[in-house]
Design an enzyme around this catalytic site. Structure first.
Site, mmCIF file in Angstrom:
data_model
loop_
_atom_site.group_PDB
_atom_site.id
_atom_site.type_symbol
_atom_site.label_atom_id
_atom_site.label_comp_id
_atom_site.label_asym_id
_atom_site.label_seq_id
_atom_site.Cartn_x
_atom_site.Cartn_y
_atom_site.Cartn_z
ATOM 1 N N GLY A 147 0.799 -1.227 0.000
ATOM 2 C CA GLY A 147 0.000 0.000 0.000
ATOM 3 C C GLY A 147 0.826 1.270 0.000
ATOM 4 O O GLY A 147 0.340 2.324 0.435
ATOM 5 N N ASN A 169 1.641 2.989 -2.613
ATOM 6 C CA ASN A 169 0.964 3.919 -3.533
ATOM 7 C C ASN A 169 -0.304 4.485 -2.896
ATOM 8 O O ASN A 169 -0.625 5.658 -3.068
ATOM 9 C CB ASN A 169 0.626 3.228 -4.862
ATOM 10 C CG ASN A 169 1.804 3.232 -5.810
ATOM 11 O OD1 ASN A 169 2.105 4.240 -6.448
ATOM 12 N ND2 ASN A 169 2.506 2.103 -5.871
ATOM 13 N N ARG A 200 -16.156 -15.504 -7.691
ATOM 14 C CA ARG A 200 -15.537 -14.179 -7.859
ATOM 15 C C ARG A 200 -16.601 -13.126 -8.088
ATOM 16 O O ARG A 200 -16.479 -11.982 -7.681
ATOM 17 C CB ARG A 200 -14.624 -14.200 -9.098
ATOM 18 C CG ARG A 200 -13.387 -15.029 -8.936
ATOM 19 C CD ARG A 200 -12.344 -14.640 -9.953
ATOM 20 N NE ARG A 200 -12.835 -14.735 -11.337
ATOM 21 C CZ ARG A 200 -12.213 -14.179 -12.383
ATOM 22 N NH1 ARG A 200 -11.127 -13.486 -12.209
ATOM 23 N NH2 ARG A 200 -12.696 -14.322 -13.603
ATOM 24 N N ARG A 256 -5.640 -8.737 -8.563
ATOM 25 C CA ARG A 256 -6.676 -9.639 -9.056
ATOM 26 C C ARG A 256 -7.198 -9.125 -10.383
ATOM 27 O O ARG A 256 -7.267 -7.911 -10.588
ATOM 28 C CB ARG A 256 -7.870 -9.692 -8.088
ATOM 29 C CG ARG A 256 -7.536 -10.030 -6.668
ATOM 30 C CD ARG A 256 -8.799 -10.118 -5.846
ATOM 31 N NE ARG A 256 -9.621 -11.228 -6.293
ATOM 32 C CZ ARG A 256 -9.413 -12.486 -5.959
ATOM 33 N NH1 ARG A 256 -8.421 -12.812 -5.163
ATOM 34 N NH2 ARG A 256 -10.192 -13.436 -6.413
ATOM 35 N N LEU A 257 -7.595 -10.066 -11.241
ATOM 36 C CA LEU A 257 -8.265 -9.655 -12.476
ATOM 37 C C LEU A 257 -9.703 -9.302 -12.111
ATOM 38 O O LEU A 257 -10.311 -9.930 -11.239
ATOM 39 C CB LEU A 257 -8.262 -10.796 -13.491
ATOM 40 C CG LEU A 257 -7.101 -10.828 -14.470
ATOM 41 C CD1 LEU A 257 -7.243 -12.011 -15.417
ATOM 42 C CD2 LEU A 257 -6.993 -9.520 -15.271
ATOM 43 N N ILE A 258 -10.224 -8.303 -12.801
ATOM 44 C CA ILE A 258 -11.563 -7.818 -12.483
ATOM 45 C C ILE A 258 -12.573 -8.426 -13.456
ATOM 46 O O ILE A 258 -12.277 -8.593 -14.638
ATOM 47 C CB ILE A 258 -11.505 -6.284 -12.530
ATOM 48 C CG1 ILE A 258 -10.881 -5.821 -11.217
ATOM 49 C CG2 ILE A 258 -12.847 -5.652 -12.743
ATOM 50 C CD1 ILE A 258 -10.626 -4.374 -11.156
ATOM 51 N N HIS A 315 1.052 0.330 -13.361
ATOM 52 C CA HIS A 315 1.829 -0.881 -13.628
ATOM 53 C C HIS A 315 3.303 -0.504 -13.753
ATOM 54 O O HIS A 315 3.637 0.472 -14.429
ATOM 55 C CB HIS A 315 1.321 -1.542 -14.918
ATOM 56 C CG HIS A 315 2.003 -2.834 -15.208
ATOM 57 N ND1 HIS A 315 1.673 -4.007 -14.551
ATOM 58 C CD2 HIS A 315 3.023 -3.138 -16.044
ATOM 59 C CE1 HIS A 315 2.471 -4.976 -14.990
ATOM 60 N NE2 HIS A 315 3.285 -4.479 -15.899
HETATM 61 C C1 GAR Z 1 3.327 -1.151 -7.503
HETATM 62 O O1 GAR Z 1 4.666 -1.087 -7.932
HETATM 63 C C2 GAR Z 1 2.408 -1.319 -8.684
HETATM 64 O O2 GAR Z 1 2.898 -0.686 -9.844
HETATM 65 C C3 GAR Z 1 2.395 -2.811 -8.862
HETATM 66 O O3 GAR Z 1 2.351 -3.313 -7.558
HETATM 67 C C4 GAR Z 1 3.081 -2.430 -6.698
HETATM 68 C C5 GAR Z 1 2.272 -2.198 -5.457
HETATM 69 O O4 GAR Z 1 3.046 -1.600 -4.471
HETATM 70 N N1 GAR Z 1 1.263 -3.239 -9.630
HETATM 71 C C6 GAR Z 1 1.278 -4.242 -10.495
HETATM 72 O O5 GAR Z 1 2.264 -4.929 -10.702
HETATM 73 C C7 GAR Z 1 -0.022 -4.461 -11.231
HETATM 74 N N2 GAR Z 1 0.108 -5.415 -12.288
HETATM 75 P P1 GAR Z 1 2.350 -0.902 -3.217
HETATM 76 O O6 GAR Z 1 1.365 -1.924 -2.618
HETATM 77 O O7 GAR Z 1 3.456 -0.587 -2.265
HETATM 78 O O8 GAR Z 1 1.641 0.331 -3.692
#
Ligand code: GAR
EC number: 2.1.2.2
Length: 204
Positions: free
Chosen positions: A14, A16, A68, A94-96, A112
């Site tokens: 978390g 981000n 799901r 997860r895929l939506i 991403h």
């Molecule tokens: C982030 O780097 C995001 O870009 C990636 O997961 C991480 C989550 O980090 N997402 C993917 O790979 C989606 N395919 P966080 O939980 O610390 O924000």
């Protein structure tokens, strides 16, 4: 549905989510308000972060549901109850399904850690290192039914340095994410992102 009423979906650390919550606190999300965290892993660190930030959380284990679709139907009910208009996926692994996609078509975005369409799916940073690219980066895109396939909204480059490891490169990619995602979420919350087929434009 108001674009400014945001739900963030996350499965893990978390960081981000925390960057978005901090941006809101600092007045950098414009009118955007994070009204809800949704997580499929109640034990994940992101749940604690939501508690600390005073943001309500919907924490559901998909395996507690028969399908799901039923899991997502419960989420949609809560989103509608809170009049959420924008779904921001931030490490939601997860895929939506159409249960969520249909009512929120064009209103779900994801971040991403690669320059899509390169290195979609899991372990994008490891994939980029293994491939030997010199440049990778971050993509924010609309979510469609595929795996990281929706229209691109914004991208930023990160150089791969000699001797990089997944950890070192991830650290630099994350820093870029924490800057880029709040900027894009602000534009979305203010209704400034236009979508035309696969093309997007952020209006000034
Ligand atoms: C982030 O780097 C995001 O870009 C990636 O997961 C991480 C989550 O980090 N997402 C993917 O790979 C989606 N395919 P966080 O939980 O610390 O924000």
């Amino acid at each position: 549905m108001q674009w400014s009423r945001i739900a963030v979906f996350a499965s893990g650390q978390g960081s981000n989510f925390a960057a978005l919550a901090e941006a809101e606190r600092a007045g950098q999300l414009g009118g955007g308000r994070i009204e809800l965290l949704v997580s499929d892993r109640p034990e994940a660190p992101v749940a604690k972060r939501a508690e600390e930030a005073g943001i309500p959380a919907l924490l559901l284990r998909p395996k507690d549901f028969a399908s799901r679709e039923l899991y997502e139907a419960e989420i949609v009910a809560e989103l509608q109850r809170r009049d959420i208009g924008l779904i921001v996926l931030a490490g939601y692994m997860r895929l939506i399904t159409p249960v969520l996609l249909t009512p929120y078509a064009g209103r779900i975005v994801n971040i991403h850690p690669s320059l899509l369409p390169a290195f979609a799916g899991k372990d994008a940073i490891g994939q980029a290192l293994d491939y030997g690219v010199k440049l990778t980066g971050v993509t924010v895109h609309f979510v469609d039914g595929g795996m990281d396939t929706g229209p691109v909204i914004a991208q930023r480059c990160v150089a791969v340095e000699p001797g990089d490891t997944v950890e070192l490169l991830a650290e630099r990619i994350h820093k870029v994410e924490y800057g880029l995602y709040p900027e894009v979420v602000r534009a979305l919350a203010e209704g400034k992102v236009e979508l035309d087929g696969r093309k997007t434009v952020i209006r000034e």
